[in-house]
Structures are given as structure tokens and as C-alpha cells.
Scaffold this motif. Sequence first.
Motif: not given
Length: 101
Positions: A27-32, A65-69
Motif C-alpha cells: 500500500e502506497s502512502i504517497y498516492t495522489v 519500506r526505505e523510510v521504515e529501514e
Amino acid sequence: VSEAVQKWKTEKGSRLQQQQQEEEEEESIYTVHNEEVEDEESREEMEGEEGGVGFIAHVPVPSQREVEEALVRRKKMELLQRYASETLQAQSQEARTLLGI
């Protein structure tokens, strides 16, 4: 040669389908979401004085995922600095430099 090309194309197609399925699952949290503007006055306000569409900057945005890492790495470093001894920290830093991290 044509057999090798066909094999490569089928493998490439299957890899692309697999990547698309993985992207759809996450799920993408960045969708516009583009919303339709119904009345004419609101549409004119959004277009601006020059009659163009509003400015949209296309910049690379890190995935969830990158932000979480990155957050996990930062939290680990904070915990190491708080609870690890100075000698253990020095050894850890030396290991990182040897590994090139």
C-alpha cells in the motif's frame, strides 16, 4: 539465437509481472488522488492567473519500506550510544569502517 531471444523475452515478461504484483500488494502512502472540480469558479481558481495547471514537482520520494529501514537504523544507533560501552562502540565503528558501511 532466436530461441535465446524468445527465452529472454519470456523471462523478462514474467519478472515484470512479478514486480507489478509486488508493487500492487504494498500500500502506497504517497498516492495522489485527482479530484474533479465541478464548478467553473473553483476550476479557474485552481488554474491560476496565467491559465495553466498548478505546478507539480517530480522528485524521487523514498518508499515506505526505505523510510521504515532508515528509522530502525537511527533508533538502533541511539540505543547503542545510550547503552553500549565506549570500547564496544569503538569496536563497532572499526568494524563498520573495515566493512565499508
